[in-house]
Design a protein around this motif. Structure first.
Motif, PDB file in Angstrom:
ATOM      1  N   GLU A  95       3.743   6.227  -4.744  1.00  0.00           N
ATOM      2  CA  GLU A  95       4.284   6.341  -6.098  1.00  0.00           C
ATOM      3  C   GLU A  95       3.229   6.543  -7.171  1.00  0.00           C
ATOM      4  N   THR A  96       1.955   6.569  -6.804  1.00  0.00           N
ATOM      5  CA  THR A  96       0.913   6.868  -7.789  1.00  0.00           C
ATOM      6  C   THR A  96       0.249   8.195  -7.446  1.00  0.00           C
ATOM      7  N   ASP A  97      -0.642   8.184  -6.447  1.00  0.00           N
ATOM      8  CA  ASP A  97      -1.402   9.397  -6.121  1.00  0.00           C
ATOM      9  C   ASP A  97      -0.489  10.549  -5.707  1.00  0.00           C
ATOM     10  N   PHE A  98       0.330  10.320  -4.657  1.00  0.00           N
ATOM     11  CA  PHE A  98       1.167  11.409  -4.153  1.00  0.00           C
ATOM     12  C   PHE A  98       2.177  11.866  -5.203  1.00  0.00           C
ATOM     13  N   ALA A  99       2.885  10.914  -5.834  1.00  0.00           N
ATOM     14  CA  ALA A  99       3.919  11.281  -6.803  1.00  0.00           C
ATOM     15  C   ALA A  99       3.326  12.065  -7.977  1.00  0.00           C
ATOM     16  N   GLU A 100       2.106  11.707  -8.380  1.00  0.00           N
ATOM     17  CA  GLU A 100       1.473  12.407  -9.499  1.00  0.00           C
ATOM     18  C   GLU A 100       1.152  13.855  -9.136  1.00  0.00           C
ATOM     19  N   TRP A 101       0.556  14.069  -7.951  1.00  0.00           N
ATOM     20  CA  TRP A 101       0.230  15.435  -7.536  1.00  0.00           C
ATOM     21  C   TRP A 101       1.498  16.239  -7.240  1.00  0.00           C
ATOM     22  N   TYR A 102       2.509  15.578  -6.689  1.00  0.00           N
ATOM     23  CA  TYR A 102       3.798  16.241  -6.440  1.00  0.00           C
ATOM     24  C   TYR A 102       4.388  16.752  -7.756  1.00  0.00           C
ATOM     25  N   ASP A 103       4.362  15.898  -8.783  1.00  0.00           N
ATOM     26  CA  ASP A 103       4.914  16.274 -10.077  1.00  0.00           C
ATOM     27  C   ASP A 103       4.127  17.435 -10.692  1.00  0.00           C
ATOM     28  N   ARG A 104       2.804  17.371 -10.575  1.00  0.00           N
ATOM     29  CA  ARG A 104       1.980  18.462 -11.102  1.00  0.00           C
ATOM     30  C   ARG A 104       2.269  19.778 -10.379  1.00  0.00           C
ATOM     31  N   LEU A 105       2.427  19.689  -9.051  1.00  0.00           N
ATOM     32  CA  LEU A 105       2.665  20.897  -8.268  1.00  0.00           C
ATOM     33  C   LEU A 105       3.948  21.587  -8.685  1.00  0.00           C
ATOM     34  N   PHE A 106       5.050  20.838  -8.737  1.00  0.00           N
ATOM     35  CA  PHE A 106       6.327  21.498  -9.007  1.00  0.00           C
ATOM     36  C   PHE A 106       6.546  21.766 -10.493  1.00  0.00           C
ATOM     37  N   THR A 107       5.786  21.086 -11.357  1.00  0.00           N
ATOM     38  CA  THR A 107       5.764  21.483 -12.762  1.00  0.00           C
ATOM     39  C   THR A 107       5.089  22.847 -12.900  1.00  0.00           C
ATOM     40  N   ASN A 157      -3.025  21.506  -2.138  1.00  0.00           N
ATOM     41  CA  ASN A 157      -4.106  20.912  -1.333  1.00  0.00           C
ATOM     42  C   ASN A 157      -4.402  19.493  -1.800  1.00  0.00           C
ATOM     43  N   GLU A 158      -4.386  19.280  -3.109  1.00  0.00           N
ATOM     44  CA  GLU A 158      -4.614  17.924  -3.635  1.00  0.00           C
ATOM     45  C   GLU A 158      -3.476  16.992  -3.217  1.00  0.00           C
ATOM     46  N   MET A 159      -2.240  17.495  -3.260  1.00  0.00           N
ATOM     47  CA  MET A 159      -1.102  16.685  -2.839  1.00  0.00           C
ATOM     48  C   MET A 159      -1.196  16.348  -1.354  1.00  0.00           C
ATOM     49  N   THR A 160      -1.579  17.329  -0.551  1.00  0.00           N
ATOM     50  CA  THR A 160      -1.746  17.097   0.888  1.00  0.00           C
ATOM     51  C   THR A 160      -2.812  16.059   1.152  1.00  0.00           C
ATOM     52  N   LEU A 161      -3.920  16.141   0.396  1.00  0.00           N
ATOM     53  CA  LEU A 161      -4.997  15.155   0.548  1.00  0.00           C
ATOM     54  C   LEU A 161      -4.512  13.756   0.180  1.00  0.00           C
ATOM     55  N   SER A 162      -3.679  13.656  -0.863  1.00  0.00           N
ATOM     56  CA  SER A 162      -3.165  12.340  -1.273  1.00  0.00           C
ATOM     57  C   SER A 162      -2.258  11.752  -0.191  1.00  0.00           C
ATOM     58  N   ILE A 163      -1.486  12.617   0.498  1.00  0.00           N
ATOM     59  CA  ILE A 163      -0.649  12.137   1.606  1.00  0.00           C
ATOM     60  C   ILE A 163      -1.526  11.608   2.729  1.00  0.00           C
ATOM     61  N   ARG A 164      -2.556  12.377   3.086  1.00  0.00           N
ATOM     62  CA  ARG A 164      -3.449  11.975   4.165  1.00  0.00           C
ATOM     63  C   ARG A 164      -4.155  10.657   3.833  1.00  0.00           C
ATOM     64  N   GLN A 165      -4.652  10.543   2.615  1.00  0.00           N
ATOM     65  CA  GLN A 165      -5.346   9.318   2.216  1.00  0.00           C
ATOM     66  C   GLN A 165      -4.390   8.128   2.163  1.00  0.00           C
ATOM     67  N   GLY A 166      -3.157   8.380   1.702  1.00  0.00           N
ATOM     68  CA  GLY A 166      -2.177   7.305   1.658  1.00  0.00           C
ATOM     69  C   GLY A 166      -1.833   6.777   3.037  1.00  0.00           C
ATOM     70  N   LEU A 167      -1.600   7.686   3.992  1.00  0.00           N
ATOM     71  CA  LEU A 167      -1.288   7.268   5.365  1.00  0.00           C
ATOM     72  C   LEU A 167      -2.470   6.552   6.002  1.00  0.00           C
ATOM     73  N   GLN A 168      -3.695   7.049   5.732  1.00  0.00           N
ATOM     74  CA  GLN A 168      -4.884   6.387   6.269  1.00  0.00           C
ATOM     75  C   GLN A 168      -5.020   4.977   5.720  1.00  0.00           C
ATOM     76  N   VAL A 198       0.840  -1.207   0.000  1.00  0.00           N
ATOM     77  CA  VAL A 198       0.000   0.000   0.000  1.00  0.00           C
ATOM     78  C   VAL A 198       0.870   1.250   0.000  1.00  0.00           C
ATOM     79  N   PHE A 199       1.917   1.220   0.806  1.00  0.00           N
ATOM     80  CA  PHE A 199       2.854   2.351   0.887  1.00  0.00           C
ATOM     81  C   PHE A 199       3.396   2.704  -0.497  1.00  0.00           C
ATOM     82  N   LEU A 200       3.863   1.689  -1.233  1.00  0.00           N
ATOM     83  CA  LEU A 200       4.462   1.962  -2.536  1.00  0.00           C
ATOM     84  C   LEU A 200       3.420   2.404  -3.554  1.00  0.00           C
TER      85      LEU A 200
END
Length: 456
Positions: free
Chosen positions: A293-305, A321-332, A287-289
């Motif tokens: 590597e999907t939700d968080f990495a995608e929003w991270y890439d969009r943010l810094f692009t 905010n979307e990236m933060t939400l993906s982190i929260r959902q991933g940890l949950q 689940v961690f990977l």
């Protein structure tokens, strides 16, 4: 280097139960496969050898030798793994693929010489076993040190079916070799271990050389101070030391351990439950990977692009905010899956230990260790997010805190008695994870300010 993210997103895009299951199986095996399969293979070799390697004490000596090989090789190369991963990641970002292979061979040469010298000194001055035993231990130590560095490339390669087949083949070679060489005693088992890990090392190295062609053989650009981050050396060292320090404390406390071979000690009380508990983290690692590597990495890439592309502040905040939400959902999701795994193992632990012919006296410590290794998955996820956000000093602080707390609380648990064994490891991870969550929240709140105002 997270090429696995592209493959996982491609699989998940099919949007059916089969593809989702396939993605999680890939993620679980890639993330935890090398060392979990190694634990299983070594335990299987030990079980197969009982009754054939005479006396059975030799089997225990083999298992303890392997444990120390794993611990020492991970601690020695832990810092270099993070250090070199960042170097390679930056070169890939710069599209300098020609620098990957020469520097990989350079770092492997450096590791081979360093581990060879340190291993030789330790084996000559601390061990009085046979020459063959010491030679095989040295060969295994050098091979493992190199293997840990090669394995960091696995998530950046897209030939996942081949990776899984190589893993299966390497550990099958190890077990089959042990089956035929167990009559040769501990030296035969150590040779089987060397064969299995050597197959993994050289086949993976071949794949990497094919993936990243170059016109130079060896380079040492990773030693250029301007291209690397020394803080990552300490972070990797502290993280791996934190994982093992409680084991070393129990091993070298005469009240909780006994001498097994040479200077190597083992703790019958402490070792078995925690190594069994580590097998439970495969679902959480999967689940961690997938989520990182999907939700968080995608929003991270969009943010810094968007940041590099000069998008509006409003758009950048929305992406954050979307990236933060993906982190929260991933940890949950990690907590849910790993929590369910722990709950099931709590229910079936008595039956599992009974089937493995392990005393029920290990149950309390096994329960504590299950919680500890599950929290470790959360801690690893937090560290990974900090690395993405380039919060290297925060990651270093957390890993240093982990070493300190695990050392002090484990020493305290020894004073309090057997009922408190394992709590040092678990409580230290809980505290570090809570501190990490707090620091992550603060880092995300000030992300825009630090991105625009603190750039040099």
């Amino acid at each position: 280097m997270a090429g696995i993210g592209f493959e996982l997103r491609r699989i998940l895009a099919r949007d059916n139960y089969t593809s989702t299951l396939r993605a999680y199986i890939y993620a679980g095996l890639i993330s935890s496969g090398p060392w979990v399969l190694s634990i299983i293979s070594v335990m299987l070799i030990g079980v197969m050898s009982i009754g054939y390697v005479v006396p059975d004490l030799l089997v225990r000596q083999f298992l303890v030798t392997v444990t120390y090989l794993m611990a020492s090789s991970l601690i020695l190369t832990g810092g270099l793994q993070l250090f070199f991963t960042r170097f390679v990641s930056d070169r890939l970002f710069e599209q300098r693929l020609d620098m990957v292979t020469p520097n990989l061979l350079g770092v492997l040469l450096l590791v081979t010489l360093t581990s060879g010298v340190l291993g030789t000194v330790a084996l000559v001055f601390l061990f009085d076993q046979s020459f063959i035993y010491r030679l095989l231990v040295l060969a295994n130590f050098v091979t493992l040190c190199n293997l840990w560095l090669v394995i960091i490339f696995l998530s950046g390669m897209k030939a996942y079916n081949r990776i899984l087949l190589v893993m299966l083949g390497g550990y099958s070679c190890m077990v089959i070799s042990a089956l035929f060489m167990r009559m040769a005693g501990m030296e035969g088992l150590l040779l089987a271990l060397l064969i299995g890990h050597s197959v993994l090392l050289f086949v993976f190295l071949f794949d990497i050389l094919r993936e990243y062609p170059a016109d130079r053989l060896v380079a040492f650009d990773f030693l250029d101070r301007r291209k690397v981050f020394l803080s990552l050396l300490l972070t990797g060292l502290f993280y791996n030391l934190g994982i093992w320090v409680d084991k070393f404390i129990f091993w070298f406390n005469p009240a909780t351990s006994d001498l097994v071979i040479g200077p190597l000690r083992a703790s019958v009380i402490y070792d078995l439950p925690i190594f069994l508990a580590y097998l439970s983290i495969i679902p959480g690692m999967a689940v961690f990977l997938v989520r990182i590597e999907t939700d968080f990495a995608e929003w991270y890439d969009r943010l810094f692009t968007a940041v590099r592309g000069g998008e509006t502040l409003q758009h950048i905040r929305q992406l954050k905010n979307e990236m933060t939400l993906s982190i929260r959902q991933g940890l949950q999701e990690i907590c849910k899956v790993q929590g369910l795994t722990v709950l099931l193992l709590f229910l079936f632990a008595p039956l599992i230990l009974e089937r493995l012919n392990i005393s029920s006296h290990y149950l309390p410590l096994f329960y504590v260790d299950l919680v500890g290794v599950s929290i470790q998955v959360v801690f690893m996820a937090l560290l990974n997010v900090f690395f993405y956000l380039d919060k290297r000093l925060l990651a270093l602080e957390l890993c240093a805190l982990f070493v300190l707390l695990n050392t002090l609380l484990t020493l305290l648990s020894l004073q309090l008695g057997p009922s408190f064994f394992g709590y040092g490891f678990t409580i230290s991870l809980i505290i570090c994870s809570l501190v990490g969550l707090f620091r992550l929240s603060s880092a995300l709140e000030s992300l825009e300010y630090e991105t625009f105002m603190l750039e040099r």
